[in-house]
Design a protein around this motif. Structure first.
Motif, PDB file in Angstrom:
ATOM      1  N   SER A  45      -1.396  -5.262   5.175  1.00 23.28           N
ATOM      2  CA  SER A  45      -2.214  -4.796   4.024  1.00 23.28           C
ATOM      3  C   SER A  45      -2.727  -3.321   4.461  1.00 23.28           C
ATOM      4  O   SER A  45      -3.747  -3.102   5.211  1.00 23.28           O
ATOM      5  CB  SER A  45      -3.403  -5.748   3.879  1.00 23.28           C
ATOM      6  N   ALA A  46      -2.129  -2.354   3.793  1.00 24.92           N
ATOM      7  CA  ALA A  46      -2.455  -0.901   4.004  1.00 24.92           C
ATOM      8  C   ALA A  46      -2.981  -0.268   2.639  1.00 24.92           C
ATOM      9  O   ALA A  46      -2.139   0.506   2.216  1.00 24.92           O
ATOM     10  CB  ALA A  46      -1.307  -0.314   4.554  1.00 24.92           C
ATOM     11  N   TRP A  65       8.671  -2.839   0.848  1.00 23.36           N
ATOM     12  CA  TRP A  65       7.319  -2.151   0.802  1.00 23.36           C
ATOM     13  C   TRP A  65       7.110  -2.184  -0.588  1.00 23.36           C
ATOM     14  O   TRP A  65       7.780  -1.848  -1.675  1.00 23.36           O
ATOM     15  CB  TRP A  65       7.809  -0.806   1.123  1.00 23.36           C
ATOM     16  N   ALA A  66       5.979  -2.703  -0.950  1.00 23.78           N
ATOM     17  CA  ALA A  66       5.310  -2.841  -2.277  1.00 23.78           C
ATOM     18  C   ALA A  66       4.390  -1.923  -2.438  1.00 23.78           C
ATOM     19  O   ALA A  66       3.470  -1.787  -1.992  1.00 23.78           O
ATOM     20  CB  ALA A  66       4.768  -4.663  -2.414  1.00 23.78           C
ATOM     21  N   ILE A  67       4.628  -1.258  -3.639  1.00 18.29           N
ATOM     22  CA  ILE A  67       3.601  -0.068  -3.835  1.00 18.29           C
ATOM     23  C   ILE A  67       3.084  -0.073  -5.409  1.00 18.29           C
ATOM     24  O   ILE A  67       4.135  -0.551  -6.182  1.00 18.29           O
ATOM     25  CB  ILE A  67       4.519   1.376  -3.771  1.00 18.29           C
ATOM     26  N   LYS A  68       2.198   0.147  -5.716  1.00 15.43           N
ATOM     27  CA  LYS A  68       1.695   0.102  -7.206  1.00 15.43           C
ATOM     28  C   LYS A  68       2.195   1.206  -8.087  1.00 15.43           C
ATOM     29  O   LYS A  68       2.148   1.236  -9.257  1.00 15.43           O
ATOM     30  CB  LYS A  68       0.179  -0.386  -7.008  1.00 15.43           C
ATOM     31  N   ASP A  69       2.660   2.093  -7.352  1.00 12.29           N
ATOM     32  CA  ASP A  69       2.901   3.411  -8.117  1.00 12.29           C
ATOM     33  C   ASP A  69       4.309   3.571  -8.437  1.00 12.29           C
ATOM     34  O   ASP A  69       5.015   2.723  -7.858  1.00 12.29           O
ATOM     35  CB  ASP A  69       2.146   4.706  -7.326  1.00 12.29           C
ATOM     36  N   VAL A  99       6.591   2.550   7.448  1.00 14.66           N
ATOM     37  CA  VAL A  99       7.887   2.232   6.875  1.00 14.66           C
ATOM     38  C   VAL A  99       9.200   3.548   7.517  1.00 14.66           C
ATOM     39  O   VAL A  99      10.046   3.110   7.711  1.00 14.66           O
ATOM     40  CB  VAL A  99       8.069   2.737   5.235  1.00 14.66           C
ATOM     41  N   TYR A 100       8.315   4.466   7.806  1.00 14.38           N
ATOM     42  CA  TYR A 100       9.217   5.464   8.540  1.00 14.38           C
ATOM     43  C   TYR A 100       9.489   5.190  10.258  1.00 14.38           C
ATOM     44  O   TYR A 100      10.449   4.968  10.653  1.00 14.38           O
ATOM     45  CB  TYR A 100       8.600   7.006   8.558  1.00 14.38           C
ATOM     46  N   GLU A 101       8.618   4.597  10.894  1.00 12.11           N
ATOM     47  CA  GLU A 101       8.512   4.348  12.098  1.00 12.11           C
ATOM     48  C   GLU A 101       9.161   3.116  12.606  1.00 12.11           C
ATOM     49  O   GLU A 101       9.572   2.686  13.564  1.00 12.11           O
ATOM     50  CB  GLU A 101       6.985   4.377  12.949  1.00 12.11           C
ATOM     51  N   ILE A 102       8.971   2.077  11.699  1.00 18.59           N
ATOM     52  CA  ILE A 102       9.420   0.708  12.024  1.00 18.59           C
ATOM     53  C   ILE A 102      11.102   0.501  12.248  1.00 18.59           C
ATOM     54  O   ILE A 102      11.875   0.859  11.193  1.00 18.59           O
ATOM     55  CB  ILE A 102       8.809  -0.526  11.131  1.00 18.59           C
ATOM     56  N   GLU A 103      11.624   0.014  13.447  1.00 15.49           N
ATOM     57  CA  GLU A 103      12.983  -0.219  13.352  1.00 15.49           C
ATOM     58  C   GLU A 103      13.108  -1.520  13.536  1.00 15.49           C
ATOM     59  O   GLU A 103      12.243  -2.473  14.352  1.00 15.49           O
ATOM     60  CB  GLU A 103      13.586   0.602  14.297  1.00 15.49           C
ATOM     61  N   GLY A 144       0.846  -1.363  -0.067  1.00 19.04           N
ATOM     62  CA  GLY A 144      -0.113  -0.099   0.153  1.00 19.04           C
ATOM     63  C   GLY A 144       0.815   1.251   0.035  1.00 19.04           C
ATOM     64  O   GLY A 144       1.974   1.208   0.358  1.00 19.04           O
ATOM     65  N   ASN A 145       0.292   2.304  -0.424  1.00 12.47           N
ATOM     66  CA  ASN A 145       1.215   3.499  -0.390  1.00 12.47           C
ATOM     67  C   ASN A 145       0.349   4.736  -0.044  1.00 12.47           C
ATOM     68  O   ASN A 145       0.728   6.061  -0.248  1.00 12.47           O
ATOM     69  CB  ASN A 145       1.389   3.884  -1.971  1.00 12.47           C
ATOM     70  N   GLY A 146      -0.572   4.716   0.845  1.00 14.79           N
ATOM     71  CA  GLY A 146      -1.224   5.688   1.511  1.00 14.79           C
ATOM     72  C   GLY A 146      -0.603   6.283   2.937  1.00 14.79           C
ATOM     73  O   GLY A 146       0.786   5.747   3.093  1.00 14.79           O
ATOM     74  N   GLY A 147      -1.508   6.820   3.520  1.00 15.34           N
ATOM     75  CA  GLY A 147      -0.738   7.401   4.768  1.00 15.34           C
ATOM     76  C   GLY A 147      -0.145   6.440   5.780  1.00 15.34           C
ATOM     77  O   GLY A 147       0.598   6.676   6.469  1.00 15.34           O
ATOM     78  N   ILE A 148      -0.922   5.202   6.024  1.00 15.36           N
ATOM     79  CA  ILE A 148      -0.602   4.293   7.104  1.00 15.36           C
ATOM     80  C   ILE A 148       0.346   3.770   6.501  1.00 15.36           C
ATOM     81  O   ILE A 148       1.501   3.535   7.485  1.00 15.36           O
ATOM     82  CB  ILE A 148      -1.818   3.194   7.082  1.00 15.36           C
ATOM     83  N   ALA A 149       0.800   3.388   5.258  1.00 18.04           N
ATOM     84  CA  ALA A 149       1.821   2.729   4.866  1.00 18.04           C
ATOM     85  C   ALA A 149       3.154   3.790   4.975  1.00 18.04           C
ATOM     86  O   ALA A 149       4.325   3.174   5.426  1.00 18.04           O
ATOM     87  CB  ALA A 149       1.842   2.384   3.321  1.00 18.04           C
TER      88      ALA A 149
END
Ligand code: FAD
Length: 510
Positions: free
Chosen positions: A325-326, A176-180, A166-170, A157-162
């Motif tokens: 799934s975001a 990170w799979a994005i369709k764009d 990705v920034y917060e997880i350590e 996913g590529n919205g706000g939650i994703a």
């Protein structure tokens, strides 16, 4: 369908019933309670806690900021003695009879009803125990628990939650799979994405010592304060959506000793998922975590067995501990459809007109559950966000009140201009109007100003007029740009000087 799990009790009559204890429902109930102090307002919600707006700040004419607090329903009832909260899901709506029936078998009759039951995460696949959606406090807690043991996860996913994840997880590898083509497509263009990407490999600043929002765990545990006795999450019931800062206070650390480690696979979607046994039987090959972002799939084979594997549409296969799934939400309309011929929007929400009326008499809707169907201002669009949930809940209550009293109502000013302030990758982000040139085709121009690591400013212009803007960083331009978009002043003569860093544009137009 009948309410078969419990005997039906005689219908209790309320002038106003609001369904849903999220921001839209609570705001709606609060305003109705204030406007009709001698009436009981019934708030029926599936969740054991309600969401309240606190620390509301009107940043400018249309930009607003607030915190969201989870509170026990008794706190709301204390604040508004004429609000009565019933904790039970609505199982059936009998719109013809102006009645709702709850899971507990209670019947409630209404004169006017507002449905604010939110939305549910869209999962890439249903029923796979290794696929998680994040929506409410319970699902966020489950995610945190699993992350603690994970060495690698896949985020789709590529919205706000994703973006936030990705920034917060350590301490965990992230595929990170994005369709764009570029990250954060819901909010940004490729330029803004480029500006943000270095943050994914930079050290993160220390988190604040205190969490600014109060958080409760509803999964069996009792919150520290204010929670009613015995109030616990009912399994399978949908809670209110999380929102701004939802990850603050959650410990988003995996099982490895590492900082950020994100690999982006763009222009692809999930083609298939395999559980370990199936994967081994099929003798498929999965890839090791790429050493560099540029690795083009010639990465080594991964020998490590994983609980689940994702096959992407670009042919690559990665193993991981679980998948997040975001990929957006679907309006939670299902409980209300049986026997009710609601008009639905293309995204599946209850269509509402400019007075927040659904297609059925005396039924209003607000927040994530609804799809606006009025002709919007040229610089406003619906997005399923906190701010709009609050604005719609407030405005729906205004419309219900006006209709009851036979008074006219004007469309609320907040629908004049899309305005959203948030934080991504620790930058302040302000989005105004048609910030991504939504619906403008090629008939527009973009102007950019970017100072690496500091600020990114993009304005969308059409015929010399400003239609939208993205402001990342502490630019201090939001109010000026908001005015320029609202008053549609012809800015042609300023040309590129509009974003000249040597001109104090704020002073210039004030
Ligand atoms: P919800 O908050 O979902 O509330 C729905 C309510 O209805 C709940 O109380 C639920 O229990 C109740 N309900 C459901 N079904 C029934 C039923 N049958 N009967 C009775 N009650 C029922 N927005 C932002 O602006 N900024 C962000 O940074 C942001 N981050 C987010 C992060 C996450 C992880 C998520 C999931 C969402 C985020 N959002 C964000 C979106 C934002 O949370 C939603 O737009 C907003 O909460 C919608 O509010 P709502 O009141 O319409 O619905």
């Amino acid at each position: 369908m009948a309410a078969d799990s419990a005997p039906l009790l005689a219908a209790v009559h309320s002038r106003f019933i609001v369904v849903g204890g999220g921001i839209a429902g609570v705001t709606c109930a609060e305003l109705l309670a204030a406007e009709f102090p001698s009436d009981y307002i019934l708030l029926v919600t599936a969740s054991p806690v309600i969401k309240a707006v606190v620390n509301f700040r009107q940043v400018s004419r249309t930009l607003e900021e607030f915190d969201v607090e989870e509170q026990a329903s008794s706190v709301l009832e204390k604040r508004y003695p004429n609000i009565k909260v019933i904790q039970s899901g609505v199982k059936w709506l009998k719109s013809g009879e102006h009645k709702i029936i709850t899971e507990a078998g209670e019947e409630h009759a209404y004169e006017k009803l507002c449905l604010c039951a939110g939305a549910k995460p869209k999962l890439i696949t249903e029923g796979n125990p290794f696929v998680l959606g994040i929506r409410d406090t319970d699902s966020a807690a489950e995610f945190q628990k699993r992350l603690g043991k994970a060495k690698r996860i896949t985020i789709v996913g590529n919205g706000g939650i994703a973006l936030e994840l990705v920034y917060e997880i350590e301490g965990c590898e992230v595929i990170w799979a994005i369709k764009d083509k570029a990250i954060g497509n819901t909010f940004f263009d490729a330029g803004a994405a480029e500006f943000l990407i270095p943050k994914l490999s930079a050290e993160k600043p220390e988190p604040p010592l205190a969490c600014k929002r109060t958080k409760y765990t509803t999964s069996g545990g009792t919150p520290e304060s204010e929670m009613e006795e015995g109030a616990a999450a009912s399994p399978g019931k949908i809670g209110s959506a999380l929102g701004p800062d939802w990850h603050e206070g959650l410990h988003l650390k995996g099982a490895k000793k590492l900082s950020h480690k994100v690999h982006i696979e763009n222009l692809c979607e999930i083609k298939k998922t395999y559980l370990q046994e199936e994967f081994q039987q099929l003798q498929k090959r999965s890839l090791a975590f790429p050493k560099a972002q540029q690795d083009k799939g010639d990465a080594e084979t991964d020998e490590e067995p994983w609980p689940v594997y994702v096959e992407l549409t670009n042919g690559k296969i990665y193993g991981c501990d679980f998948i997040v799934s975001a990929t957006g939400v679907v309006p939670n309309v299902q409980p209300f459809l049986d026997g009710n011929n609601f008009a639905l929007g293309e995204d599946g929400g209850l269509k509402v007109d400019k007075c927040m009326n659904t297609s059925l008499p005396d039924i209003y809707a607000a927040g994530d559950i609804c799809t606006t169907s009025w002709e919007p201002s040229p610089v406003w669009q619906q997005m399923r966000l906190w701010t709009q949930a609050r604005q719609m809940g407030w405005y729906a209550a205004k419309c219900m009140a006006a209709d009851t009293l036979g008074e006219p109502v004007d469309m609320d000013f907040s629908f004049e201009l899309f305005a959203h302030v948030t934080k991504f990758f620790n930058y302040k982000v302000v989005l105004l109007g048609k910030y991504n040139a939504q619906g403008l085709g090629s008939d527009h121009e973009l102007m950019l100003r970017c100072t690496k690591g500091l600020e990114y400013i993009k304005v969308v212009m059409q015929n010399g007029r400003m239609l939208g803007a993205v402001l990342i960083g502490e630019t201090d331009l939001e109010e000026t740009f908001e005015n320029l978009i609202l008053n549609q002043m012809d800015l042609s003569r300023y040309g590129e000087h509009l974003l000249d860093p040597n001109i104090d544009i704020e002073d210039y137009f004030d």
